[in-house]
Design a protein around this motif. Structure first.
Motif, short mmCIF file in Angstrom:
data_model
loop_
_atom_site.label_atom_id
_atom_site.label_comp_id
_atom_site.label_asym_id
_atom_site.label_seq_id
_atom_site.Cartn_x
_atom_site.Cartn_y
_atom_site.Cartn_z
N THR A 79 0.82 -1.21 0.00
CA THR A 79 0.00 0.00 0.00
C THR A 79 0.85 1.27 0.00
N THR A 80 2.11 1.17 0.46
CA THR A 80 3.00 2.33 0.43
C THR A 80 3.19 2.83 -1.00
N VAL A 81 3.28 1.90 -1.94
CA VAL A 81 3.50 2.29 -3.34
C VAL A 81 2.20 2.30 -4.14
N GLY A 82 1.07 2.16 -3.45
CA GLY A 82 -0.23 2.29 -4.11
C GLY A 82 -0.63 1.11 -4.97
N LEU A 83 -0.10 -0.09 -4.64
CA LEU A 83 -0.48 -1.28 -5.40
C LEU A 83 -1.66 -1.97 -4.75
N ILE A 84 -2.20 -2.96 -5.44
CA ILE A 84 -3.32 -3.73 -4.93
C ILE A 84 -2.91 -5.19 -4.83
N THR A 85 -3.79 -6.02 -4.34
CA THR A 85 -3.53 -7.44 -4.27
C THR A 85 -4.82 -8.20 -4.55
N GLY A 86 -4.76 -9.50 -4.43
CA GLY A 86 -5.92 -10.32 -4.71
C GLY A 86 -6.62 -10.76 -3.45
N GLN A 87 -7.54 -11.72 -3.59
CA GLN A 87 -8.27 -12.32 -2.50
C GLN A 87 -9.08 -11.28 -1.73
N THR A 88 -9.44 -11.59 -0.50
CA THR A 88 -10.25 -10.67 0.30
C THR A 88 -9.49 -9.40 0.63
N ALA A 89 -8.18 -9.54 0.89
CA ALA A 89 -7.37 -8.35 1.16
C ALA A 89 -7.40 -7.41 -0.03
N GLY A 90 -7.41 -7.96 -1.23
CA GLY A 90 -7.46 -7.14 -2.43
C GLY A 90 -8.76 -6.36 -2.52
N ILE A 91 -9.87 -7.01 -2.18
CA ILE A 91 -11.15 -6.31 -2.17
C ILE A 91 -11.10 -5.15 -1.18
N ALA A 92 -10.53 -5.42 0.02
CA ALA A 92 -10.44 -4.39 1.05
C ALA A 92 -9.52 -3.24 0.62
N VAL A 93 -8.40 -3.57 -0.03
CA VAL A 93 -7.47 -2.53 -0.49
C VAL A 93 -8.15 -1.64 -1.51
N ILE A 94 -8.84 -2.25 -2.47
CA ILE A 94 -9.51 -1.47 -3.52
C ILE A 94 -10.57 -0.56 -2.92
N ILE A 95 -11.40 -1.10 -2.02
CA ILE A 95 -12.43 -0.28 -1.38
C ILE A 95 -11.79 0.85 -0.57
N SER A 96 -10.68 0.54 0.10
CA SER A 96 -9.98 1.55 0.89
C SER A 96 -9.47 2.68 0.01
N TYR A 97 -8.84 2.34 -1.13
CA TYR A 97 -8.35 3.36 -2.05
C TYR A 97 -9.47 4.23 -2.60
N LEU A 98 -10.57 3.59 -2.97
CA LEU A 98 -11.66 4.30 -3.61
C LEU A 98 -12.50 5.12 -2.63
#
Length: 203
Positions: free
Chosen positions: A34-53
């Motif tokens: 998340t420091t470099v603004g990337l995403i990931t897969g699985q449930t964590a990926g869903i959470a990262v995307i929602i967090s960014y948006l």
């Protein structure tokens, strides 16, 4: 339980150190990601995307997204697995809020961040799996599929990730998605190659 399994079963101390290490490695990996603004897969990926948006905390979203999967884990994978997974998710949600307070980078190459994320988080998940826990969500589904069909957990997660990253191409810059995909491939290959019940029988 067989004599071999009984001799190799984890003690409470074994589980505490194994789960703690697994969550810590995953937490550091996610911080790099998340420091470099990337995403990931699985449930964590869903959470990262929602967090960014949305701008909301990853830790809070990750905890909430996992709630529906606990019912599945409880019914199909047992009480102990569910409790360990709930503890692991709660600890990771907390760690993702605390680690950034003590780990700050003036520069971090996205490719290096992606590979290091994949390696650290993959090892962290292996530690959790080997102590009969997980980080919830798709990890629960992947383990359930592996235990019932023999189809590797890593491959299950890789298929889901492919669909998630396909969606991400419509939401984020192409370079961000490609770097992120690199990290997800490293993570899932580590799990697919190393997580085998026939090689590790302790629970």
């Amino acid at each position: 339980m067989s004599e071999t399994a009984a001799k190799s079963a984890h003690s409470l101390i074994d589980d505490i150190q194994g789960i703690s290490l697994g969550v810590f490695l995953a937490g550091v990996g996610l911080h790099l990601l998340t420091t470099v603004g990337l995403i990931t897969g699985q449930t964590a990926g869903i959470a990262v995307i929602i967090s960014y948006l949305s701008g909301y905390s990853f830790g809070l979203i990750f905890f909430l997204v996992n709630i529906p999967f606990y019912a599945l884990a409880w019914g199909r994978l047992g009480t102990v697995f569910t409790i360990k997974s709930l503890i692991s998710v709660s600890l990771l949600s907390l760690l993702t809020e605390l680690i950034p307070l003590g780990m700050v980078f003036s520069y971090l190459d996205p490719a290096l961040a992606a590979v290091t994320f994949g390696a650290l988080t993959g090892l962290g998940l292996l530690a959790l799996f080997r102590h009969n826990g997980s980080l919830g969500g798709l990890g629960v589904v992947a383990l359930l599929v592996q235990d019932t069909t023999g189809f590797r957990a890593g491959w299950v997660q890789l298929i889901f990730d492919a669909a998630l990253f396909g969606l991400a191409f419509f939401l984020f810059d192409t370079q961000v998605v490609l770097y992120s995909l690199l990290g997800a491939v490293v993570l899932n290959l580590i799990i697919a190659i190393n997580h085998r019940r026939d090689r590790y029988v302790a629970i």
